[in-house]
Every structure is written in structure tokens, then in C-alpha cells.
Scaffold this active site. Structure first.
Site, PDB file in Angstrom:
ATOM      1  CG  ASP A   1      -1.714   1.246   1.386  1.00  6.81           C
ATOM      2  OD1 ASP A   1      -2.801   1.338   0.798  1.00  6.81           O
ATOM      3  OD2 ASP A   1      -1.234   2.166   2.087  1.00  6.81           O
TER       4      ASP A   1
ATOM      5  N   GLY B   1      -9.320  -3.006  -3.507  1.00 11.35           N
ATOM      6  CA  GLY B   1     -10.381  -3.925  -3.105  1.00 11.35           C
ATOM      7  C   GLY B   1     -11.734  -3.507  -3.655  1.00 11.35           C
TER       8      GLY B   1
ATOM      9  CB  ALA C   1      -2.862   1.805  -2.379  1.00 12.56           C
ATOM     10  CG  ASP C   2      -3.708  -2.793   0.564  1.00 13.64           C
ATOM     11  OD1 ASP C   2      -3.459  -3.529  -0.405  1.00 13.64           O
ATOM     12  OD2 ASP C   2      -2.892  -2.595   1.482  1.00 13.64           O
ATOM     13  CG  LEU C   3     -10.710   1.574   0.919  1.00 15.21           C
ATOM     14  CD1 LEU C   3     -11.643   0.463   1.376  1.00 15.21           C
ATOM     15  CD2 LEU C   3     -10.854   2.795   1.812  1.00 15.21           C
TER      16      LEU C   3
END
Length: 411
Positions: free
Chosen positions: A153, A186, A181-183
Site C-alpha cells: 500500500d 479492493g 491503495a489497498d482499499l
């Protein structure tokens, strides 16, 4: 706070929008598990696969923890069943292939090329099940010169310019306190999979979705990235101010900070009326959005001087009555004391392996006819291995052989 353990039993709940879909979750850490958990909240049967000797590392990301489970794991692994399979063994690969035959979606976040080396690449999966949809989530995607590099991230936040823009002017750039960034990845993975399921209804064929943290974080720049592309101007660091709206920022009051977010000239006129300075709304320096941007510093200085004498609660009350968008600068604790948060059911209490009264955040999907809900708390390691294998038709003797060979975890 809503509660999935109250009077409504699982059999009495309205089937979710994705009821009947099976998702095979081979992913770890945040982006992939988050996508899979949201599909689970929407009613899909999600099977999380971990190695018998290498569980998802977020299970042990301590502190903080809930019981013996890391908070990260608990957050993005609800609404799933958990099994163990050693993908580095032929027997383990055979189990995954059997699961693929009965699944609709596979989610993975191995480095690019790993799935192919395991004998589970997309072309192999579609031979087993032409309707299968594979979603690969990586740091940099399946193509390009960086495709085989691992990515986290923070790297995506930094590479996309977000860190350079984030923070107060004059201070160092900083990452977001959440895995932004992960959110984003996803969420984009979830949207892509829903689109792929719909396309499959028309074509009868699955497809391969290629999601990357870098792409997702770059897309999140939206107007800032587009501004640079079309003007060549690198966005500066604005802190709590807005690039194109004034006033749209935090202000000091007599007892704290508040946010005032003026989005048009009408709101600005009403804001000035509350502050007893209506003349500012007709002043040629401030009467429209473009003028306010050009004279930002002078305007903010005048407004800040007037706002310092107000208490936060009184100011917010008056601004809301005048229909001027505003809000408090809450701590996380204050957020969950907000009556609106309670009214919207954002906090859900579930029964789970980590805690008998685990509190989680509900996914904000807002579906009235087929409401999303957390069907179960995060599972214990390998909790559902036997049950899932039995559903595939594996006999108790065959399951015992897999356990003895180390293909699945010991009980």
C-alpha cells in the site's frame, strides 16, 4: 448498533444479492481479502484458503489484536469460511481444481506468474470451468516492466504522488493513516467482479480481471491527476484547504476546530450572513468561486478572525440551520458517539471466533431489497476444512489421508 446474533436466524434472513455464488479466496493481507469479504457480505459463499503451515500473516499482526486474532485479519475476513490447502503439493493443487469446478469467482494476489507456476493459471482454470472469473490483485498488474515486483500500500501511495501532495504546506509529505491503495484496489476488484458476473450472464463465459494497487491509487487522483495531464502544473500541498473551492477547510473556533465546506456562491452568501459579514459575498474579490481562489489568503484571514469567537457547537448549529455544509473534526471515539452513525447501523456486533461480541464496520452498500450483512465473524484457522471437503464429496478416509500427508492442517 445492529446485531447479527439477535432474533433473526440465518435461515430467516433475506438472501443477499449474490446468494448462490461461490467465491474461492486465495488472497492474503488486505486488498484481496477485503474484496472477498464484501462479496460475502452481499451473500456469496466465500471460502478462504490458507496454507496449513503459513496462515494469512495478518492473523498475527499484533498489536492491536482481538483475542488471538489481529485486527487487520478480523476486519477483512468476516462472512467467510476458512480452509487450509498446501498449494505446493500435487494433492493440494488437485483440491483447488475441484473447488474451481464448483466456484464462480477466484480471487488471488500472488506475484504475477505464480499462479501459472502452480498449475492454476487462468487458461487452466477456464478449462476446468469455462464460467470461472479470476481476479488477480497485485502491486503493479499483469503487464508492464514492473509486473513481477511485489507491492504494498505505502509504495503505491508514494509512487502515485499522493504522499507528495498529502500534508500541510511546509511539512513533509505523508501517507494516509489507512491502507488507502489497498482499499481502492479492493473496491475496484469488487466492481470488476460484479461487472464480470453480469457479462457472464450474457456470454456464458468468465474472464480474467487484472487489478493493481498502482492503477487504483493513480485513478484516485482524479481531478488532480487530470489537471497535471492537461496543464503540466504539479499540484502543491494544500493541507486541509481545497484546490478549487474557498472556503473549504478547517477553521479554529474558541474551543476546537470545525470544517466548513462551501461549494457554491449561494452557500458562501449564507455563510457570510451567519458571521454577520454579508458584505463579503458582494465584494468583487470574493463574490464568485474564481475570485475567492485568487484572493484565498486575504479571505481566509478575515473569516478565521471572526470564527475564533464562536464555540464549535453554536457555530455548527447556526451553519446547519443556514444550510451551509459543515461538520466537527472528530476523533475516532467521537465518530462512534455520533447519533447519525448509530442511526445508520455502521457498527455491527457479531459472534466470532475472536470474541463473543466482536464489533465490526458494516459495508455501506445500502441495498434495501437484498440487504448486505455480515453473515459470520472472521473464522478460526482451518475452521471449515472438513466441511468444505465433504461438500466436494471427499470421504472421511480421504480427508484423513490429506491431513496425514500435511496437505491440510492438523486438527
Amino acid at each position: 448498533m445492529s446485531d447479527i446474533t439477535d432474533a433473526t436466524t440465518a435461515s430467516e434472513r433475506t438472501p443477499g444479492a449474490l446468494h448462490g455464488l461461490r467465491v474461492l479466496d486465495l488472497s492474503r493481507v488486505v486488498a484481496g481479502p477485503l474484496c472477498a469479504s464484501m462479496l460475502g457480505d452481499l451473500g456469496a459463499d466465500v471460502i478462504k484458503v490458507e496454507g496449513p503451515r503459513n496462515p494469512d500473516e495478518t492473523r498475527s499482526w499484533f498489536p492491536p489484536e482481538i483475542g488471538d486474532m489481529g485486527v487487520y485479519f478480523a476486519t477483512v475476513n468476516r462472512s467467510k469460511r476458512a480452509i487450509t490447502v498446501d498449494l505446493k503439493t500435487p494433492e493440494g493443487v488437485a483440491v483447488i481444481r475441484d473447488l474451481v469446478r464448483t466456484s464462480d469467482i477466484v480471487i488471488e494476489n500472488f506475484t504475477t506468474g505464480t499462479l501459472e507456476r502452480l498449475g492454476l493459471g487462468y487458461e487452466t482454470l477456464r478449462q476446468l470451468n469455462p464460467r470461472i472469473i479470476l481476479c488477480s490483485i497485485t502491486g503493479f498488474g499483469q503487464t508492464g516492466p514492473s509486473r513481477e515486483q511485489g507491492g504494498y500500500d505505502f509504495i503505491a501511495q508514494a509512487m502515485t504522488g499522493f504522499v507528495s501532495m498529502n500534508g500541510a504546506p511546509g511539512d513533509e509529505g505523508t501517507k494516509a493513516p489507512i491502507a488507502l491503495a489497498d482499499l481502492q484496489a479492493g473496491l475496484h476488484a469488487t466492481i470488476s467482479l460484479l461487472a464480470a458476473v453480469q457479462a457472464r450472464e450474457r456470454t456464458g463465459e468468465g474472464q480474467h480481471c487484472d487489478i493493481s494497487l498502482l492503477d487504483s491509487m493513480a485513478f484516485s487522483l482524479l481531478n488532480l491527476g487530470t489537471t497535471y495531464l492537461n496543464t503540466g502544473v504539479v499540484p502543491p500541498r494544500y493541507g486541509n484547504q481545497h484546490q478549487t473551492l474557498v472556503p473549504y477547510q478547517s477553521f479554529e473556533t474558541a474551543d476546537g476546530d470545525v470544517i466548513v465546506a462551501v461549494g457554491n456562491d449561494g452557500q458562501f452568501a449564507r455563510f457570510c450572513e451567519v458571521l454577520d459579514c454579508s458584505e463579503l459575498a458582494t465584494d468583487e474579490r470574493y463574490r464568485d468561486a474564481s475570485s475567492r481562489i485568487q484572493n484565498r489568503e486575504a479571505l481566509i484571514a478575515v473569516l478565521q478572525e471572526r470564527l475564533r469567537v464562536w464555540s464549535s457547537s453554536h457555530l455548527l448549529e447556526r451553519l446547519r440551520a443556514a444550510r451551509v455544509p459543515c461538520g466537527p473534526v472528530n476523533s475516532v471515539a467521537q465518530l462512534f458517539d455520533e447519533p447519525q452513525v448509530a442511526a445508520r447501523g455502521i457498527v455491527v456486533e457479531v459472534e466470532g471466533a475472536a470474541s463473543p461480541d466482536l464489533k465490526l464496520l458494516a459495508a455501506p452498500f445500502g441495498l434495501r431489497g437484498t440487504p448486505a450483512e455480515i453473515s459470520a465473524g472472521p473464522p478460526r484457522f482451518s475452521e471449515h476444512t472438513d466441511a468444505v471437503l465433504e461438500e466436494l464429496g471427499y470421504s472421511p478416509a480421504r480427508i484423513d489421508r490429506l491431513r496425514t500427508a500435511g496437505v491440510i492442517a492438523a486438527k
